[in-house]
Design a protein around this motif. Structure first.
Motif, mmCIF file in Angstrom:
data_model
loop_
_atom_site.group_PDB
_atom_site.id
_atom_site.type_symbol
_atom_site.label_atom_id
_atom_site.label_comp_id
_atom_site.label_asym_id
_atom_site.label_seq_id
_atom_site.Cartn_x
_atom_site.Cartn_y
_atom_site.Cartn_z
ATOM 1 N N ILE A 160 26.191 60.740 4.090
ATOM 2 C CA ILE A 160 26.823 59.657 3.339
ATOM 3 C C ILE A 160 26.538 59.867 1.857
ATOM 4 O O ILE A 160 25.385 59.903 1.440
ATOM 5 C CB ILE A 160 26.279 58.284 3.788
ATOM 6 C CG1 ILE A 160 26.566 58.051 5.278
ATOM 7 C CG2 ILE A 160 26.882 57.175 2.938
ATOM 8 C CD1 ILE A 160 25.929 56.777 5.821
ATOM 9 N N ASP A 161 27.585 59.982 1.071
ATOM 10 C CA ASP A 161 27.463 60.281 -0.359
ATOM 11 C C ASP A 161 27.956 59.088 -1.163
ATOM 12 O O ASP A 161 29.134 58.724 -1.091
ATOM 13 C CB ASP A 161 28.291 61.528 -0.683
ATOM 14 C CG ASP A 161 27.983 62.124 -2.039
ATOM 15 O OD1 ASP A 161 27.999 61.365 -3.023
ATOM 16 O OD2 ASP A 161 27.740 63.343 -2.118
ATOM 17 N N THR A 162 27.055 58.452 -1.942
ATOM 18 C CA THR A 162 27.423 57.263 -2.713
ATOM 19 C C THR A 162 27.557 57.533 -4.203
ATOM 20 O O THR A 162 27.699 56.592 -4.992
ATOM 21 C CB THR A 162 26.394 56.139 -2.484
ATOM 22 O OG1 THR A 162 25.138 56.509 -3.079
ATOM 23 C CG2 THR A 162 26.181 55.872 -1.003
ATOM 24 N N ASP A 163 27.482 58.790 -4.613
ATOM 25 C CA ASP A 163 27.672 59.161 -6.012
ATOM 26 C C ASP A 163 29.095 58.811 -6.444
ATOM 27 O O ASP A 163 30.023 58.890 -5.639
ATOM 28 C CB ASP A 163 27.430 60.675 -6.151
ATOM 29 C CG ASP A 163 27.178 61.124 -7.574
ATOM 30 O OD1 ASP A 163 28.123 61.096 -8.371
ATOM 31 O OD2 ASP A 163 26.048 61.521 -7.880
ATOM 32 N N VAL A 164 29.288 58.445 -7.701
ATOM 33 C CA VAL A 164 30.628 58.104 -8.166
ATOM 34 C C VAL A 164 31.537 59.327 -8.205
ATOM 35 O O VAL A 164 32.764 59.199 -8.218
ATOM 36 C CB VAL A 164 30.564 57.433 -9.559
ATOM 37 C CG1 VAL A 164 30.382 58.460 -10.673
ATOM 38 C CG2 VAL A 164 31.793 56.570 -9.823
ATOM 39 N N GLY A 202 23.453 61.918 -9.046
ATOM 40 C CA GLY A 202 23.836 61.613 -10.408
ATOM 41 C C GLY A 202 23.278 60.283 -10.884
ATOM 42 O O GLY A 202 22.536 59.591 -10.183
ATOM 43 N N GLY A 203 23.671 59.907 -12.076
ATOM 44 C CA GLY A 203 23.177 58.684 -12.699
ATOM 45 C C GLY A 203 22.751 59.004 -14.115
ATOM 46 O O GLY A 203 21.737 59.671 -14.319
ATOM 47 N N HIS A 233 21.100 67.406 -22.456
ATOM 48 C CA HIS A 233 21.947 67.430 -21.261
ATOM 49 C C HIS A 233 21.803 66.115 -20.490
ATOM 50 O O HIS A 233 20.702 65.585 -20.346
ATOM 51 C CB HIS A 233 21.550 68.618 -20.371
ATOM 52 C CG HIS A 233 22.579 68.963 -19.340
ATOM 53 N ND1 HIS A 233 22.744 68.241 -18.177
ATOM 54 C CD2 HIS A 233 23.497 69.957 -19.297
ATOM 55 C CE1 HIS A 233 23.718 68.779 -17.465
ATOM 56 N NE2 HIS A 233 24.201 69.821 -18.133
ATOM 57 N N PRO A 234 22.911 65.573 -19.954
ATOM 58 C CA PRO A 234 22.829 64.287 -19.248
ATOM 59 C C PRO A 234 22.003 64.318 -17.973
ATOM 60 O O PRO A 234 21.462 63.285 -17.565
ATOM 61 C CB PRO A 234 24.293 63.939 -18.952
ATOM 62 C CG PRO A 234 25.034 65.225 -19.072
ATOM 63 C CD PRO A 234 24.305 66.030 -20.093
ATOM 64 N N PHE A 235 21.904 65.494 -17.338
ATOM 65 C CA PHE A 235 21.108 65.590 -16.108
ATOM 66 C C PHE A 235 19.672 65.907 -16.517
ATOM 67 O O PHE A 235 19.283 67.063 -16.661
ATOM 68 C CB PHE A 235 21.678 66.688 -15.199
ATOM 69 C CG PHE A 235 21.199 66.598 -13.773
ATOM 70 C CD1 PHE A 235 21.899 65.848 -12.843
ATOM 71 C CD2 PHE A 235 20.044 67.239 -13.363
ATOM 72 C CE1 PHE A 235 21.462 65.758 -11.525
ATOM 73 C CE2 PHE A 235 19.597 67.147 -12.065
ATOM 74 C CZ PHE A 235 20.309 66.408 -11.139
ATOM 75 N N HIS A 236 18.857 64.868 -16.695
ATOM 76 C CA HIS A 236 17.541 65.022 -17.311
ATOM 77 C C HIS A 236 16.462 64.448 -16.397
ATOM 78 O O HIS A 236 16.630 63.350 -15.834
ATOM 79 C CB HIS A 236 17.531 64.300 -18.660
ATOM 80 C CG HIS A 236 16.412 64.714 -19.567
ATOM 81 N ND1 HIS A 236 15.100 64.356 -19.343
ATOM 82 C CD2 HIS A 236 16.406 65.468 -20.698
ATOM 83 C CE1 HIS A 236 14.334 64.850 -20.290
ATOM 84 N NE2 HIS A 236 15.107 65.543 -21.136
ATOM 85 N N ASP A 284 25.767 56.412 -10.409
ATOM 86 C CA ASP A 284 26.630 56.462 -11.590
ATOM 87 C C ASP A 284 27.924 55.674 -11.423
ATOM 88 O O ASP A 284 28.854 55.830 -12.210
ATOM 89 C CB ASP A 284 26.932 57.909 -11.988
ATOM 90 C CG ASP A 284 27.131 58.841 -10.798
ATOM 91 O OD1 ASP A 284 27.201 58.344 -9.656
ATOM 92 O OD2 ASP A 284 27.192 60.068 -11.002
ATOM 93 N N ALA A 285 27.974 54.789 -10.411
ATOM 94 C CA ALA A 285 29.127 53.887 -10.275
ATOM 95 C C ALA A 285 28.864 52.573 -10.991
ATOM 96 O O ALA A 285 29.632 51.620 -10.848
ATOM 97 C CB ALA A 285 29.430 53.632 -8.797
ATOM 98 N N HIS A 286 27.790 52.527 -11.760
ATOM 99 C CA HIS A 286 27.451 51.325 -12.522
ATOM 100 C C HIS A 286 28.297 51.231 -13.787
ATOM 101 O O HIS A 286 28.674 52.255 -14.366
ATOM 102 C CB HIS A 286 25.964 51.350 -12.886
ATOM 103 C CG HIS A 286 25.430 50.050 -13.366
ATOM 104 N ND1 HIS A 286 25.629 49.601 -14.658
ATOM 105 C CD2 HIS A 286 24.699 49.089 -12.741
ATOM 106 C CE1 HIS A 286 25.047 48.418 -14.798
ATOM 107 N NE2 HIS A 286 24.473 48.087 -13.653
ATOM 108 N N ALA A 287 28.565 50.014 -14.199
ATOM 109 C CA ALA A 287 29.399 49.804 -15.384
ATOM 110 C C ALA A 287 28.809 50.433 -16.638
ATOM 111 O O ALA A 287 29.545 50.787 -17.563
ATOM 112 C CB ALA A 287 29.593 48.304 -15.609
ATOM 113 N N TYR A 288 27.485 50.595 -16.703
ATOM 114 C CA TYR A 288 26.859 51.185 -17.882
ATOM 115 C C TYR A 288 26.943 52.712 -17.918
ATOM 116 O O TYR A 288 26.668 53.308 -18.956
ATOM 117 C CB TYR A 288 25.368 50.818 -17.932
ATOM 118 C CG TYR A 288 25.051 49.361 -18.154
ATOM 119 C CD1 TYR A 288 25.990 48.482 -18.686
ATOM 120 C CD2 TYR A 288 23.791 48.861 -17.837
ATOM 121 C CE1 TYR A 288 25.690 47.146 -18.887
ATOM 122 C CE2 TYR A 288 23.477 47.521 -18.030
ATOM 123 C CZ TYR A 288 24.424 46.667 -18.551
ATOM 124 O OH TYR A 288 24.110 45.354 -18.748
#
Length: 396
Positions: A173-177, A307-308, A22-25, A265-269
């Motif tokens: 303030i929420d900075t998640d993508v 996230g991330g 799962h991605p949320f690890h 998770d707003a990173h290009a990767y």
């Protein structure tokens, strides 16, 4: 004050684990703690215990529907009842969904909320000026269902606790993508909680919401701000919109405390979104929020994770720089002055990197000069600016 900034113990969060695939690890947390330890940036005086589990359960029951909680509890056992399994899809917990049920789910989700409430209480009581709980930030959970890897909404629980015990005005303030939808809808009619989210537009990304016209309702109208960004947005446009939005919000709302969510998770990767930002935004956004806290809330600031999904290359550096900023750590001077932020510790990570997606980074920031420029940069930036202008129309 025992410590200016508290690190909230994340050990219980390791049980919040859907599966190895799962991605949320929780490996994200291990890697971040390992990085900061290698930098000598965490000491035992800064680690705080979690909040009372009994009191946390009370708060969770005050914000989540009892039938939903009862189903979560049943699905958390080693052998859930047939009825609970049949009801799982109704509550967003189906086995093949984004948020599948797992043994110990209820207890670990409560523990995460306990950590976020502990952070809020430490700051509001004056025991700390800032507090960070990276296991928190489960911002998609709704009162009656799970969503987007989130079972209980620890951010909403912490904000509800602040409102109940301290009667304080909260700027979230929420900075998640991904749009911070759960927290928004929890407080959509509450004029004492201002929710601000910057995210990739819901036209193309889960959860499909967070548009400029979502501004709050009833007495809460005007206490909600959504900054909807176009796919392939880069650093300059993202940061310009973020800086302008949070300045407007803080100036008009005048909060008593800031609670921020730091999905990275707003990173290009990142594999789950389409934004093309670099590590620069994860150095700058905490700095901007820190300045707001100093100016408007006498320093009161609670930060949560989120996230991330590039666990190795992005999350540890982003969350590491968040902690360094909250502490005004001396390492920031070299990150801000040396090429690409300077070198990461050679001995990091201790954890096996067999599952890392490509070579691990050597520096705190990215060498963006080596990246291929986005061909539609100007058009994307202009659309973001236009969306921001629409969103800010109702902010004084």
């Amino acid at each position: 004050m025992a410590s200016r900034t508290l690190w909230i113990n994340n050990s219980d969060s390791g049980r919040y684990r859907f599966s190895d695939e799962h991605p949320f690890h929780p490996v994200r947390l291990e890697l971040t703690e390992d990085l900061l330890s290698k930098c000598d940036a965490i000491d035992n005086d800064q680690v705080a215990p979690s909040f009372s589990m009994e009191e946390t359960e009370r708060i969770i029951r005050a914000i989540h529907r009892s039938d939903y909680i009862d189903c979560v509890i049943d699905l958390s056992t080693d052998s859930p009842s047939d009825d609970a399994i049949k009801q799982a899809i109704r509550y967003g917990l189906e086995e093949d969904g984004d948020t599948p049920y797992f043994p110990g789910m209820h207890e670990s989700a409560v523990a995460i909320s306990a950590g976020s409430i502990a952070a809020a209480d430490a700051v509001m009581s004056g025991r700390a000026e800032h507090a960070l709980h990276l296991a928190g930030g489960l911002h998609h959970a709704f009162p009656d269902r799970a969503s987007g890897f989130c079972v209980y909404n620890d951010a909403a629980a912490a904000i509800s606790y602040i409102r109940e015990k301290y009667n304080a005005r909260v700027l979230y303030i929420d900075t998640d993508v991904h749009h911070g939808d759960g927290v928004q809808w929890f407080f959509y009619t509450d004029p004492e909680v201002f929710t601000l989210s910057i995210h990739e537009t819901g036209k193309f990304l889960f959860p499909g919401s967070g548009f400029p016209h979502e501004r709050g309702d009833s007495s809460g109208y005007g206490a909600c701000l959504n900054i909807s960004m176009e796919p392939y947005t880069e650093d300059d446009s993202w940061l310009a919109c973020f800086n302008q939005a949070v300045e407007h919000a803080a100036r008009s709302f005048r909060p008593d405390i800031i609670v921020s969510q730091h999905g990275c998770d707003a990173h290009a990767y990142d594999p789950l979104a389409h934004i093309h930002c670099s590590m620069r935004i994860y150095r700058e956004m905490p700095k901007i929020i820190h300045r707001l806290a100093d100016r408007y809330t006498q320093g009161k600031w609670v930060a949560l994770g989120g996230g991330g999904y590039d666990h190795w290359r992005v999350v540890p550096r982003a969350w590491g720089m968040l902690w360094l900023e909250m502490n005004e750590h001396p390492l920031l001077a070299s990150i801000d002055s040396e090429p690409n932020g300077g070198l990461l510790p050679e001995q990091w990570p201790d954890i096996s990197s067999d599952k890392a997606d490509g070579p691990l980074p050597k520096t705190w920031l990215d060498d963006v000069a080596s990246w291929t420029p986005m061909p539609r940069r100007k058009e994307i930036s202009e659309k973001n600016k236009a969306n921001l202008e629409i969103a800010l129309q109702h902010i004084g």
